[in-house]
Design an enzyme around this catalytic site. Structure first.
Site, short mmCIF file in Angstrom:
data_model
loop_
_atom_site.label_atom_id
_atom_site.label_comp_id
_atom_site.label_asym_id
_atom_site.label_seq_id
_atom_site.Cartn_x
_atom_site.Cartn_y
_atom_site.Cartn_z
N ARG A 1 1.33 4.26 16.76
CA ARG A 1 0.69 5.38 18.01
C ARG A 1 -0.31 6.40 17.49
O ARG A 1 -1.38 6.23 17.93
CB ARG A 1 2.12 6.43 18.17
CG ARG A 1 1.75 7.12 19.73
CD ARG A 1 0.82 8.44 19.48
NE ARG A 1 1.73 9.38 18.51
CZ ARG A 1 1.16 10.30 18.15
NH1 ARG A 1 -0.11 10.77 18.60
NH2 ARG A 1 1.77 11.32 17.14
N ASP A 2 -0.04 7.23 16.72
CA ASP A 2 -1.09 8.19 16.33
C ASP A 2 -2.16 7.41 15.50
O ASP A 2 -3.42 7.70 15.62
CB ASP A 2 -0.44 8.99 15.24
CG ASP A 2 -1.45 10.54 14.97
OD1 ASP A 2 -2.55 10.43 15.04
OD2 ASP A 2 -0.88 11.51 14.76
N HIS B 1 3.94 17.28 10.12
CA HIS B 1 3.18 16.40 10.62
C HIS B 1 1.77 16.74 10.17
O HIS B 1 1.20 17.57 10.52
CB HIS B 1 3.04 16.24 12.09
CG HIS B 1 2.08 15.36 12.48
ND1 HIS B 1 2.57 13.97 13.36
CD2 HIS B 1 0.90 15.13 12.96
CE1 HIS B 1 1.87 13.19 13.62
NE2 HIS B 1 0.49 13.98 13.77
N HIS C 1 -2.26 15.82 8.91
CA HIS C 1 -3.60 14.89 9.05
C HIS C 1 -3.94 15.58 7.41
O HIS C 1 -3.93 16.53 7.00
CB HIS C 1 -4.43 15.07 10.04
CG HIS C 1 -3.87 14.47 11.46
ND1 HIS C 1 -4.07 13.44 11.77
CD2 HIS C 1 -2.57 14.71 12.38
CE1 HIS C 1 -3.58 12.82 12.79
NE2 HIS C 1 -2.52 13.91 12.90
N CYS D 1 -6.34 12.51 16.58
CA CYS D 1 -6.19 12.86 18.04
C CYS D 1 -7.59 12.84 18.52
O CYS D 1 -8.51 13.19 18.16
CB CYS D 1 -5.57 14.02 18.18
SG CYS D 1 -5.77 14.62 19.80
N ASN E 1 -3.70 10.78 9.48
CA ASN E 1 -2.41 11.22 8.91
C ASN E 1 -2.24 10.89 7.32
O ASN E 1 -2.87 10.05 7.07
CB ASN E 1 -1.37 10.50 9.73
CG ASN E 1 -1.14 10.93 11.02
OD1 ASN E 1 -0.31 11.93 11.38
ND2 ASN E 1 -1.92 10.00 11.87
#
Ligand code: HMG
Ligand code: MG
Length: 312
Positions: A17-18, A209, A211, A242, A251
C-alpha cells in the site's frame, strides 16, 4: 540500556500500500498479487495490501478490489487496507476484507490536501464509518499522520497526537499508528510524543510508522520499542511515501528493522532470506534499486558467494 526491550515485536508490513502508492510505474495486478503472496510466506503476520480510495487520487491502487479478492489468504496472517470513508468501506467489505484502517493527519493542511476535508470533518466521517465496520465484525486500525512535522505547516504541536488518539480510541480503533509522514522526527521528539501517548493509551494500541527521509527512522524505532511499543510499521525494501506530502520518501525498510531487532534479541518471526527474495521481486516490479541498507548488503554477500561482482 536496552533492558526494557520487549521480547517480541510485530512488524506491520505496508509496502503493497504505502510502497506502491508512491511509485511512478503502475504495477500490474498479477504482480501485486504475486508480491503479496510472497510476503505472506515470510513469517509476517500483518500486511496492508491496498487502499479503497478514489482512484483519481491514487491511480496506482485503482485495482484494490481485484488485489483483495485474488491474494491467497494465509491462516495466521492479517490483511488490511486503507478506507477513507463509507464508500471505501463498502468496497472493502465486498472484496472480503476483515480489517481496515482509517487515516487522518495531526496538521490541517496535510489533512485537507490528503482527504479534502478538515480534521473535524474527517473525524465526523469516521463516526459514520468505524461503527459500521465494527458492527460487521471488522477490525479497525487508525493512522495519525504528520505527528512530528507537516510538509506545509512545519512544526506540529506534540499534544495533537494524544488528542487524536483519544478520539480514535473512543471510536473503537484497536490500534493507532503514529506517522512521521515526511521523515523529520528525531529520538528526543519521539520520546516526548510517546511519553504523552503511552501515559493514557495502553501499549498494544500504539504503533509507530516512520518514513526514513533523513535517516533517523531506526533510531526512532529503537526509542519507541525501548518505551514499550511492540508494533512497528515498515515497508519491504524501504519503499513508500505519501503523494500528498511533498518531499516524503520511503518508509523504514522491513529488512533493516528485522535485522536490527533480531540481532538485539527481539523476535519478529520474519525470515530475512525470504524478505530479501521479496525485495528482489519488488525491485524488478518497480524498476529501481531498493533503498534498504540490509538488502544491498545481502545482495552483495550473495553475489560474492556466487563469485559474481557486486553491484555498484
Ligand atoms: P473527494 O473528492 O472530496 O470525495 O475525495 P467526494 O466524497 O466529494 O467524491 C468525489 C468522487 O470521489 C465521487 O466520484 C466519489 O464516488 C469518489 P464521482 O462522482 O466524481 O465519479 N469517491 C471514491 N471512489 C472510490 N473509493 C472511495 C471514494 N470516495 C469518494 N473510497 C477522498 C475524498 C477521501 C475520497 C480522496 O481525497 C481520496 O481518495 N484521498 C486518498 C488520499 C490517499 O490515499 N493518500 C495516501 C494515503 S495516507 C498516507 O500515505 C499516510 C500514511 O502512510 C501514514 C503516514 O505516513 O503518516 C497512512
Ligand atoms: Mg506512510
Amino acid at each position: 540500556m536496552f533492558d526494557r526491550l520487549p521480547p517480541k515485536v510485530t512488524i506491520y508490513e505496508v509496502a503493497p500500500r504505502d510502497g506502491l502508492q508512491n511509485e511512478k510505474r503502475l504495477i500490474p495486478t498479477d504482480d501485486k498479487v504475486a508480491l503479496i503472496d510472497a510476503l505472506s510466506d515470510t513469517g509476517l503476520t500483518s500486511i496492508e495490501i491496498t487502499s479503497f480510495v478514489n482512484p483519481k487520487w491514487i491511480p496506482q491502487l485503482a485495482d484494490a478490489v481485484e488485489v483483495a479478492t485474488r491474494i491467497k489468504r494465509v491462516p495466521g496472517v492479517g490483511y488490511s487496507a486503507l478506507v477513507p470513508n463509507r464508500q471505501g468501506l463498502e468496497s472493502a467489505v465486498k472484496a472480503g476484507m476483515n480489517e481496515v484502517a482509517v487515516f487522518l493527519s495531526a496538521s490541517e493542511t496535510h489533512n485537507k490536501k490528503n482527504v479534502n476535508k478538515t480534521i473535524a470533518d474527517t473525524l465526523k466521517a469516521f463516526e459514520e464509518t468505524v461503527p459500521i465496520a465494527l458492527a460487521q465484525g471488522l477490525k479497525v486500525r487508525a493512522y495519525v499522520s504528520t505527528v512530528y512535522g507537516c510538509p506545509y505547516e512545519g512544526a506540529v504541536d506534540p499534544a495533537r497526537a494524544l488528542e487524536l488518539c483519544r478520539a480514535l480510541r473512543t471510536l473503537g480503533c484497536y490500534q493507532i499508528s503514529l506517522g512521521d509522514t515526511i521523515g523529520v522526527a528525531n529520538p528526543r521528539q519521539v520520546r516526548d510524543v510517546l511519553s504523552r501517548v503511552l501515559a493514557e493509551i495502553p501499549e498494544p494500541s500504539v504503533a509507530v510508522h516512520f518514513h526514513d527521509t533523513r535517516g533517523t527512522a531506526l533510531a526512532n524505532i529503537l526509542v519507541s520499542v525501548e518505551m514499550g511499543v511492540s508494533t512497528v510499521d515498515s515497508a519491504l525494501g524501504g519503499l513508500g511515501g505519501c503523494p500528498y506530502a511533498p518531499g516524503a520518501s520511503g518508509n523504514v525498510a522491513t529488512e533493516d528493522v528485522v535485522y536490527m531487532l533480531e540481532e538485539m534479541g527481539v523476535t519478529t518471526g520474519v525470515n530475512l532470506d525470504r524478505l530479501i527474495d521479496c525485495s528482489r521481486l519488488a525491485s524488478t516490479l518497480v524498476g529501481h534499486e531498493m533503498p534498504s541498507k540490509y538488502y544491498r548488503a545481502a545482495v552483495g554477500a550473495r553475489q560474492r558467494a556466487a563469485g559474481r561482482p557486486e553491484p555498484a
